[in-house]
Design an enzyme around this catalytic site. Structure first.
Site, mmCIF file in Angstrom:
data_model
loop_
_atom_site.group_PDB
_atom_site.id
_atom_site.type_symbol
_atom_site.label_atom_id
_atom_site.label_comp_id
_atom_site.label_asym_id
_atom_site.label_seq_id
_atom_site.Cartn_x
_atom_site.Cartn_y
_atom_site.Cartn_z
ATOM 1 N N LYS A 234 49.006 24.047 51.984
ATOM 2 C CA LYS A 234 48.539 22.787 51.230
ATOM 3 C C LYS A 234 49.831 22.005 50.128
ATOM 4 C CE LYS A 234 45.604 26.885 49.277
ATOM 5 N NZ LYS A 234 45.825 27.492 49.074
ATOM 6 N N HIS B 254 53.434 36.677 43.843
ATOM 7 C CA HIS B 254 53.329 35.254 42.835
ATOM 8 C C HIS B 254 54.005 35.731 41.648
ATOM 9 C CE1 HIS B 254 49.074 37.833 45.029
ATOM 10 N NE2 HIS B 254 48.993 36.347 45.710
ATOM 11 N N LEU C 62 44.084 37.806 40.136
ATOM 12 C CA LEU C 62 42.909 38.785 40.832
ATOM 13 C C LEU C 62 42.306 37.499 42.326
ATOM 14 C CD1 LEU C 62 41.298 40.565 39.016
ATOM 15 C CD2 LEU C 62 42.881 41.580 40.250
ATOM 16 N N ASN D 29 42.335 35.946 47.232
ATOM 17 C CA ASN D 29 42.768 36.822 47.992
ATOM 18 C C ASN D 29 44.076 37.740 48.370
ATOM 19 O OD1 ASN D 29 41.576 37.233 50.077
ATOM 20 N ND2 ASN D 29 41.301 35.058 51.575
ATOM 21 N N ARG E 185 44.133 43.492 52.486
ATOM 22 C CA ARG E 185 44.672 44.083 53.333
ATOM 23 C C ARG E 185 44.542 45.158 52.245
ATOM 24 N NH1 ARG E 185 49.050 39.559 50.419
ATOM 25 N NH2 ARG E 185 48.186 37.991 51.062
ATOM 26 N N ARG F 273 32.285 36.770 46.158
ATOM 27 C CA ARG F 273 30.637 36.377 45.629
ATOM 28 C C ARG F 273 29.867 36.765 46.581
ATOM 29 N NH1 ARG F 273 33.555 30.091 45.980
ATOM 30 N NH2 ARG F 273 34.700 31.103 47.767
ATOM 31 N N GLY G 258 40.859 33.690 41.720
ATOM 32 C CA GLY G 258 39.455 32.757 42.247
ATOM 33 C C GLY G 258 38.791 33.756 41.935
ATOM 34 N N GLY H 172 39.754 36.613 39.306
ATOM 35 C CA GLY H 172 39.839 36.874 37.846
ATOM 36 C C GLY H 172 39.256 35.909 37.873
ATOM 37 N N ASN I 264 36.527 33.778 38.449
ATOM 38 C CA ASN I 264 35.203 33.282 38.833
ATOM 39 C C ASN I 264 34.009 34.348 38.506
ATOM 40 O OD1 ASN I 264 35.956 30.357 39.121
ATOM 41 N ND2 ASN I 264 36.421 30.719 40.522
ATOM 42 N N GLU J 72 49.457 27.125 40.613
ATOM 43 C CA GLU J 72 50.909 27.726 41.018
ATOM 44 C C GLU J 72 51.426 26.021 40.828
ATOM 45 O OE1 GLU J 72 48.361 30.494 42.591
ATOM 46 O OE2 GLU J 72 50.963 31.297 43.259
HETATM 47 P P1 AMP Z 1 41.765 32.639 45.544
HETATM 48 O O1 AMP Z 1 43.434 33.191 46.332
HETATM 49 O O2 AMP Z 1 42.833 32.152 43.808
HETATM 50 O O3 AMP Z 1 42.041 31.044 45.853
HETATM 51 O O4 AMP Z 1 40.974 33.149 45.501
HETATM 52 C C1 AMP Z 1 40.482 33.612 45.933
HETATM 53 C C2 AMP Z 1 39.024 33.998 46.374
HETATM 54 O O5 AMP Z 1 38.427 33.756 45.509
HETATM 55 C C3 AMP Z 1 37.567 34.200 47.113
HETATM 56 O O6 AMP Z 1 38.268 34.550 48.519
HETATM 57 C C4 AMP Z 1 36.860 34.239 46.535
HETATM 58 O O7 AMP Z 1 36.428 35.829 47.305
HETATM 59 C C5 AMP Z 1 37.163 34.279 45.134
HETATM 60 N N1 AMP Z 1 35.732 33.623 44.533
HETATM 61 C C6 AMP Z 1 36.117 31.917 43.900
HETATM 62 N N2 AMP Z 1 35.323 31.669 43.557
HETATM 63 C C7 AMP Z 1 34.426 32.909 43.056
HETATM 64 C C8 AMP Z 1 33.274 32.993 42.496
HETATM 65 N N3 AMP Z 1 32.350 32.495 41.601
HETATM 66 N N4 AMP Z 1 32.860 34.219 41.673
HETATM 67 C C9 AMP Z 1 33.745 35.226 42.853
HETATM 68 N N5 AMP Z 1 34.474 35.282 43.577
HETATM 69 C C10 AMP Z 1 34.905 33.781 43.872
#
Ligand code: AMP
Length: 518
Positions: A26, A181, A210, A212, A242, A286, A332, A334, A336, A390
């Site tokens: 990324k 983190h 919160l 992945n 994990r 989701r 992700g 936390g 959403n 980040e």
């Molecule tokens: P991150 O590692 O911060 O990018 O978070 C990724 C995770 O966020 C994904 O695996 C999803 O499980 C979760 N996520 C993203 N959007 C939503 C949503 N609208 N509702 C619930 N979980 C979500």
């Protein structure tokens, strides 16, 4: 000699932020002043024939089976051609070990040290190192900075960072708790303080990252004092794949009973457990929420285990800090999932935290509007959703190092006063200890205006031992207060908090002995 500089980065700096994983890259080109993204690259499934890259919002391109270095060699010039004036490259590095506790300018030796930490982070540091090597080769004239996920947690006290193992073994092998983190926990706690219009160094915040990967941190007066990930990012919360906390006896059991070896255990604990293992439908919250709503028992249990663990940590960290002023949800899940936040925030009333269900359902955060409050107006402990960023945090830290300002940033946020042990007394205590009508006798003026050391000394009596001849400082104050060192704390047998002078809430008590009555 060159004086220490107080440079503050006010003008905008353009920084490329690179985050290399074992199968993904990324990269963002970020303008530090407002966090604008000038260009973006996402690469996935590296090391397979399905590797794909996407520049900005253009259609993805197939790469074929390329290494991280080859993919960077092919794509980085394209990314860089989309933004003028890049002044530095910031690399996210997962593990900084004992050594790296701040963003660090990369030279040959630092790059080698990042590679040398691979034994502590075998999944991450080799990929981070590959990214560093490739970028230094491609852009030899640009300063490059390593920003460590572990650095913010360098302030964990010994009691929080130490595993109960024989110390000789622990120090020989570098086995201790580091936490991860950190860039995110630091960023969201700072945004929370801004929102609450209170100095970070007066707040106790629990930050829940919160995504992945998932972790919780106790941020006490701006410093991380506890966090749920340990020597590796495997400890703590239930995560996408994990396992998080598990009785180490389970590993012994699985080795004996199921014949699992190191690699099989690694795969089980890192890739096949967590929400994916529990739910059976993958790691995406989701999907799990959707199935749970349809009545799938495994998915329901997966969500319950996930949220229960988070709540358990929040309670534990409130106890660690002696209270909590704000709880922050980020990343992700936390940011959403109103459902996860709702489940976590149940039964937190004892902390004075009351969820506003409507605000929770409607909460929406973005990079430009990063904070939403989800607690009721009467909630003593504030509940916040904060968008983490980040890339911007790494860009800012990289810019500060490139412009030579870094230490100042850190020093500015944590004011520390060092003083000898001393006692402040109320007028009533002066009379109780030295006799009716007694007034403190000034001996020497102190550097703080109006403060003085007194002729009077007292004996401090703790549960274990006593310390004699502790100086009283004047003038009298509204509260009795004793300031002592860590060594004194052990000697007396009390567990004293690190606080601003004057903040004595929930401190352990001791007895003061004055001179014998005449
Ligand atoms: P991150 O590692 O911060 O990018 O978070 C990724 C995770 O966020 C994904 O695996 C999803 O499980 C979760 N996520 C993203 N959007 C939503 C949503 N609208 N509702 C619930 N979980 C979500």
């Amino acid at each position: 000699m060159r004086p220490r500089q107080v440079a503050v980065v006010s003008s905008t700096v353009i920084v490329a932020v690179i985050n290399c994983g074992s199968s993904s890259i990324k990269a963002d080109v970020v303008e530090t002043r407002d966090g604008n993204r000038l260009a973006r690259l996402r690469v996935g499934r590296l090391g397979t024939d399905e590797a794909r890259a996407r520049l900005d919002d253009e259609p993805p391109i197939s790469l074929g089976n390329l290494s991280v270095s080859d993919a960077l060699a092919q794509l980085l010039p394209q990314l860089f051609s989309r933004a003028d004036g890049i002044e530095g490259i910031g690399h996210r590095v997962v593990h900084g070990g004992e050594r790296f506790v701040a963003p660090t300018l990369i030279d040959d030796e630092v790059a080698a040290a990042v590679a040398g930490l691979a034994s502590l982070a075998p999944l991450h540091n080799p990929a981070n190192h590959a990214g560093i090597v490739a970028c230094r080769k491609l852009m030899p004239n640009l300063p490059q900075v390593a920003v460590f996920d572990t650095a913010f947690h360098a302030t964990l006290p010994a009691r929080a960072r130490t595993y109960a193992l024989p110390p000789e073994l622990a120090s020989k092998t570098g086995v201790r708790r580091y936490g991860f983190h950190g860039t995110s926990h630091a960023w969201v706690s700072a945004r929370a303080a801004e929102y609450l219009q209170a100095p970070l160094q007066e707040l106790r915040i629990v930050t829940c990252h919160l995504g992945n990967g998932a972790s919780v941190a106790a941020v006490e007066y701006g410093r991380s004092v506890e966090t749920s990930m340990g020597m590796t990012p495997l400890e703590g919360l239930v995560m996408g794949t994990r396992v998080g906390d598990i009785d180490p006896g389970v590993l012994l059991h699985l080795m004996r009973e199921e014949g699992l070896d190191v690699d099989a255990l690694d795969t089980l604990l890192n890739r096949n457990s967590g929400l994916a293992g529990l739910s059976g439908v993958g790691s995406d919250v989701r999907d799990i929420q959707e199935r749970a709503a349809e009545g799938d028992d495994r998915c329901r249990l997966a969500l319950r285990v996930f949220c229960h663990r988070i709540r358990k940590y929040i309670g534990a960290y409130a106890a660690v800090m002696g209270g909590v002023d704000a709880i922050v949800f980020t990343a992700g899940v936390g940011e959403n999932s109103a459902e996860v936040r709702h489940m976590v925030a149940q039964r937190l009333d004892f902390l004075g935290a009351r969820l506003d269900e409507d605000a929770n359902r409607d909460a929406k955060v973005t990079r430009t509007s990063p904070v939403a409050e989800i607690s009721t107006p009467r909630s003593r402990c504030r509940l916040l959703v904060v968008a983490t960023d980040e890339s911007r945090a790494i860009a800012e830290q990289t810019a500060a190092v490139v412009r030579g300002a870094h230490h100042v940033e850190r020093e500015r946020t944590i004011p520390i006063a060092v003083s000898a042990r001393h006692i402040h007394l109320t007028p009533a205590s002066v009379e109780a200890l030295f006799g009716k009508g007694h007034k403190l006798t000034p001996l020497k003026e102190l550097s703080q205006p109006g403060q003085f050391a007194c002729e009077e000394t007292l004996t401090v009596v703790g549960p274990k031992r006593r310390i004699e001849n502790v100086r009283v400082l004047g003038p009298v104050r509204g509260k009795n207060q004793i300031e002592i060192s860590r060594t004194d704390e052990f000697h007396l047998g009390v567990d004293a908090p690190v606080r601003r002078s004057g903040d004595v809430a929930n401190s352990p008590g001791v007895t003061l002995e004055g001179p014998p009555e005449r």
